[in-house]
Design a protein around this motif. Structure first.
Motif, PDB file in Angstrom:
ATOM      1  N   GLU A 142      72.743   0.602  16.889  1.00 30.87           N
ATOM      2  CA  GLU A 142      73.297  -0.572  17.564  1.00 30.87           C
ATOM      3  C   GLU A 142      74.281  -0.141  18.641  1.00 30.87           C
ATOM      4  OE1 GLU A 142      76.193  -4.434  16.794  1.00 30.87           O
ATOM      5  OE2 GLU A 142      75.485  -3.282  15.062  1.00 30.87           O
ATOM      6  N   VAL A 143      74.114  -0.654  19.830  1.00 31.42           N
ATOM      7  CA  VAL A 143      75.053  -0.403  20.923  1.00 31.42           C
ATOM      8  C   VAL A 143      76.423  -0.960  20.542  1.00 31.42           C
ATOM      9  CG1 VAL A 143      75.627  -1.062  23.294  1.00 31.42           C
ATOM     10  CG2 VAL A 143      73.283  -0.365  22.715  1.00 31.42           C
ATOM     11  N   GLY A 144      77.469  -0.187  20.827  1.00 27.02           N
ATOM     12  CA  GLY A 144      78.819  -0.675  20.567  1.00 27.02           C
ATOM     13  C   GLY A 144      79.295  -1.622  21.648  1.00 27.02           C
ATOM     14  N   LEU A 145      79.109  -1.223  22.912  1.00 28.94           N
ATOM     15  CA  LEU A 145      79.566  -2.054  24.027  1.00 28.94           C
ATOM     16  C   LEU A 145      78.700  -1.737  25.246  1.00 28.94           C
ATOM     17  CD1 LEU A 145      83.277  -2.677  24.987  1.00 28.94           C
ATOM     18  CD2 LEU A 145      81.530  -2.412  26.722  1.00 28.94           C
ATOM     19  N   GLY A 146      78.097  -2.777  25.801  1.00 27.45           N
ATOM     20  CA  GLY A 146      77.294  -2.617  27.009  1.00 27.45           C
ATOM     21  C   GLY A 146      75.940  -2.019  26.702  1.00 27.45           C
ATOM     22  N   GLY A 147      75.733  -0.763  27.086  1.00 28.75           N
ATOM     23  CA  GLY A 147      74.462  -0.107  26.859  1.00 28.75           C
ATOM     24  C   GLY A 147      74.333   1.160  27.676  1.00 28.75           C
ATOM     25  N   ARG A 148      74.363   1.028  28.972  1.00 29.23           N
ATOM     26  CA  ARG A 148      74.136   2.155  29.874  1.00 29.23           C
ATOM     27  C   ARG A 148      75.070   3.325  29.580  1.00 29.23           C
ATOM     28  NH1 ARG A 148      76.196   3.650  35.023  1.00 29.23           N
ATOM     29  NH2 ARG A 148      77.613   1.853  34.947  1.00 29.23           N
ATOM     30  N   LEU A 149      76.346   3.047  29.363  1.00 31.81           N
ATOM     31  CA  LEU A 149      77.344   4.093  29.155  1.00 31.81           C
ATOM     32  C   LEU A 149      77.858   4.137  27.720  1.00 31.81           C
ATOM     33  CD1 LEU A 149      79.360   3.689  32.483  1.00 31.81           C
ATOM     34  CD2 LEU A 149      77.592   5.374  31.956  1.00 31.81           C
ATOM     35  N   ASP A 150      77.159   3.476  26.801  1.00 29.85           N
ATOM     36  CA  ASP A 150      77.564   3.471  25.399  1.00 29.85           C
ATOM     37  C   ASP A 150      77.104   4.763  24.726  1.00 29.85           C
ATOM     38  OD1 ASP A 150      78.555   1.617  23.074  1.00 29.85           O
ATOM     39  OD2 ASP A 150      76.732   2.592  22.337  1.00 29.85           O
ATOM     40  N   ALA A 151      77.861   5.242  23.752  1.00 25.47           N
ATOM     41  CA  ALA A 151      77.588   6.540  23.130  1.00 25.47           C
ATOM     42  C   ALA A 151      76.182   6.642  22.541  1.00 25.47           C
ATOM     43  CB  ALA A 151      78.631   6.823  22.052  1.00 25.47           C
ATOM     44  N   VAL A 152      75.640   5.556  21.971  1.00 23.91           N
ATOM     45  CA  VAL A 152      74.311   5.670  21.361  1.00 23.91           C
ATOM     46  C   VAL A 152      73.238   5.957  22.407  1.00 23.91           C
ATOM     47  CG1 VAL A 152      74.961   4.118  19.466  1.00 23.91           C
ATOM     48  CG2 VAL A 152      73.707   3.198  21.426  1.00 23.91           C
ATOM     49  N   ASN A 153      73.557   5.723  23.677  1.00 24.68           N
ATOM     50  CA  ASN A 153      72.559   5.905  24.730  1.00 24.68           C
ATOM     51  C   ASN A 153      72.329   7.374  25.076  1.00 24.68           C
ATOM     52  OD1 ASN A 153      70.667   4.488  26.316  1.00 24.68           O
ATOM     53  ND2 ASN A 153      71.933   4.692  28.146  1.00 24.68           N
ATOM     54  N   VAL A 154      73.029   8.298  24.392  1.00 23.25           N
ATOM     55  CA  VAL A 154      72.709   9.715  24.576  1.00 23.25           C
ATOM     56  C   VAL A 154      71.427  10.081  23.829  1.00 23.25           C
ATOM     57  CG1 VAL A 154      75.085  10.440  24.954  1.00 23.25           C
ATOM     58  CG2 VAL A 154      74.143  10.479  22.634  1.00 23.25           C
ATOM     59  N   TYR A 155      70.987   9.199  22.930  1.00 20.84           N
ATOM     60  CA  TYR A 155      69.733   9.421  22.225  1.00 20.84           C
ATOM     61  C   TYR A 155      68.608   8.711  22.975  1.00 20.84           C
ATOM     62  CZ  TYR A 155      73.058  10.990  18.788  1.00 20.84           C
ATOM     63  OH  TYR A 155      74.096  11.654  18.184  1.00 20.84           O
ATOM     64  N   GLU A 156      67.404   9.222  22.846  1.00 25.02           N
ATOM     65  CA  GLU A 156      66.267   8.703  23.593  1.00 25.02           C
ATOM     66  C   GLU A 156      65.496   7.702  22.741  1.00 25.02           C
ATOM     67  OE1 GLU A 156      65.259   9.151  26.813  1.00 25.02           O
ATOM     68  OE2 GLU A 156      67.262  10.030  26.984  1.00 25.02           O
ATOM     69  N   PRO A 157      65.570   6.419  23.080  1.00 21.18           N
ATOM     70  CA  PRO A 157      64.865   5.422  22.269  1.00 21.18           C
ATOM     71  C   PRO A 157      63.359   5.453  22.485  1.00 21.18           C
ATOM     72  CG  PRO A 157      65.857   4.366  24.171  1.00 21.18           C
ATOM     73  CD  PRO A 157      66.299   5.810  24.204  1.00 21.18           C
ATOM     74  N   ASP A 158      62.623   5.331  21.397  1.00 18.11           N
ATOM     75  CA  ASP A 158      61.181   5.116  21.489  1.00 18.11           C
ATOM     76  C   ASP A 158      60.889   3.651  21.767  1.00 18.11           C
ATOM     77  OD1 ASP A 158      59.833   7.808  20.456  1.00 18.11           O
ATOM     78  OD2 ASP A 158      61.678   7.448  19.326  1.00 18.11           O
ATOM     79  N   CYS A 159      61.883   2.808  21.513  1.00 18.35           N
ATOM     80  CA  CYS A 159      61.806   1.378  21.793  1.00 18.35           C
ATOM     81  C   CYS A 159      63.231   0.873  21.933  1.00 18.35           C
ATOM     82  CB  CYS A 159      61.080   0.662  20.649  1.00 18.35           C
ATOM     83  SG  CYS A 159      60.923  -1.125  20.859  1.00 18.35           S
ATOM     84  N   ALA A 160      63.473  -0.008  22.896  1.00 13.28           N
ATOM     85  CA  ALA A 160      64.812  -0.571  23.100  1.00 13.28           C
ATOM     86  C   ALA A 160      64.716  -2.090  23.112  1.00 13.28           C
ATOM     87  CB  ALA A 160      65.419  -0.070  24.403  1.00 13.28           C
TER      88      ALA A 160
END
Length: 424
Positions: A142-160
């Motif tokens: 789960e994104v903490g805040l926003g998306g583009r610059l959120d920490a979870v976005n360092v991982y590569e989603p197979d689906c978003a």
């Protein structure tokens, strides 16, 4: 550091902005991730959006578990204990695995040059360490805040998945839906399914998805959810399912969230096959504290972490749909950086007694600030130092035909949960 409490205190001290500070950006977390040599060993689903992220993650987790997969689910914030943020097979991870993961992240952080990770960044890296050690079959982030610059976005989603776009965190994400949509769409990837459950997505989200080369799927265009009878119908170009059970979580938005989940399941069906039986069981059995959660009766107690105009408008609709023979008492505490006026205006005329509380956090709005807003909304008003005090007063005032609604912040709901007999 030997205990989880000690580790969490350490996390708060690392970055100048502390536990609740926000500093968006991927460079810090990327450096430590690389030092940890974290690879992706399973399919990853990233879920963003203004409201509905937690519900969507919970549906995915529940259905994949029903299908026999070992799930890892990372969400935030927590209500009663940090462990709630990191779940494996639906259960909060114990202190020991979390502490072990924190120790590995700390070692890597130092090796990378004493990187000043934020609280959320450190926790995100540690969650991935837990999931890798537990050999999960699918990771739901789960994104903490926003998306583009959120920490979870360092991982590569197979689906978003982007659940919806509304005004919140405007100091960081932009002051319009169009600006915020660009940040949310930052979790999309080239050639990968990018699902949006907002019925009116800003053009900027569509443009961003196109620029990224994402495989965009929009509700109302590429997939649909239609209530009918005692259940609902899901329809997309590749599948149609009738008589699905209504989602266990309440609210009009839940059908949209469930439809987005169905689309994600289909997109990943070859790697993570899911049966109709697993879908139905997962939808029925999804549980998520604090999302129009109704506990007890005589009076009923409603817990909702909603804190922005869109979420409290949904709360208002849910209250209208829930019969009540008596009064509605509201226990409310909110953060000062929220759109308090816009959020509470959605409940005009629906509350008989406002029990307003300050929150024990530097970001908390004083009860007197809330009083200025609700004065024009109808109903009696009382002020309290804490949500606990406000809730105790509500219990004393409420008759068996009344209901108590506690909302406005995770802090508010957490305080009330602690006062309930089965909160442990």
């Amino acid at each position: 550091m030997n205990t989880l409490t000690e580790w969490l205190a350490h996390l708060e001290s690392l970055h100048p902005k502390g536990q609740h500070g926000i500093e968006l950006g991927l460079a810090r977390v990327e450096r430590v991730k690389n030092e940890l040599r974290q690879g992706q060993h399973c399919p990853v689903i990233i879920v963003g959006g203004t409201n509905g992220k937690g519900s969507t993650c919970a549906y995915l987790e529940s259905i994949y578990r029903k299908a026999g997969f070992r799930t890892g689910c990372y969400t935030s914030p927590h209500l009663l204990a940090y462990n709630e943020r990191v779940r494996v097979d639906g259960a909060a991870v114990a202190d020991a695995p979390l502490c072990e993961a924190f120790a590995r992240v700390e070692q890597a952080r130092r090796a990378a040059g004493d990187v000043a990770l934020t609280y959320f960044e450190f926790g995100t890296l540690a969650a991935w360490e837990v999931f890798a050690a537990q050999h999960v079959d699918v990771a739901i982030l789960e994104v903490g805040l926003g998306g583009r610059l959120d920490a979870v976005n360092v991982y590569e989603p197979d689906c978003a998945i982007v659940t919806g776009i509304a005004l919140d965190h405007t100091d960081w994400l932009g002051s319009t839906r169009e600006e915020i949509a660009v940040e949310k769409a930052g979790i999309f990837r080239a050639g990968k399914p990018a699902i949006c459950a907002d019925p009116e997505p800003p053009q900027t989200l569509l443009d961003r998805a196109a620029a990224l080369g994402a495989d965009l799927r929009l509700i109302g265009r590429d997939f649909r959810a239609s209530p009918g009878g005692a259940g609902w119908r899901f329809e997309s170009p590749s599948a149609a399912l009738d008589d699905l059970p209504m989602p266990a979580l309440r609210g009009d938005c839940q059908l949209r969230n469930a439809a987005a989940v169905m689309t994600a399941l289909l997109c990943l069906q070859q790697r993570l096959p899911v049966s109709r039986e697993a879908i139905c069981g997962g939808l029925r059995e999804t549980r998520l504290p604090g999302r129009f959660q109704v506990v007890g009766e005589g009076p009923a107690i409603i817990l909702d972490v909603g804190h922005n105009p869109q979420a409290l408008a949904e709360l208002g609709r849910n209250l209208d749909a829930m019969p009540c023979g008596g009064k509605t008492l509201a226990v409310v505490g909110m953060l000062a950086d929220k759109d308090i006026r816009g959020a509470l205006a959605a409940l005009a005329g629906k509350i008989d007694v406002w029990l307003l509380a300050g929150l024990d956090t530097p970001r908390g709005a004083p009860a007197a600030t809330l009083e200025k807003v609700v004065a024009a909304l109808g109903g009696r008003v009382e002020l309290f130092a804490s949500p606990k005090d406000a809730f105790c007063r509500a219990v004393g005032l409420a008759g068996e035909n009344d209901r108590i609604a506690a909302f406005g912040s995770f802090y508010t709901v957490a305080a009330v949960l602690r006062e309930l007999p089965d909160s442990a």
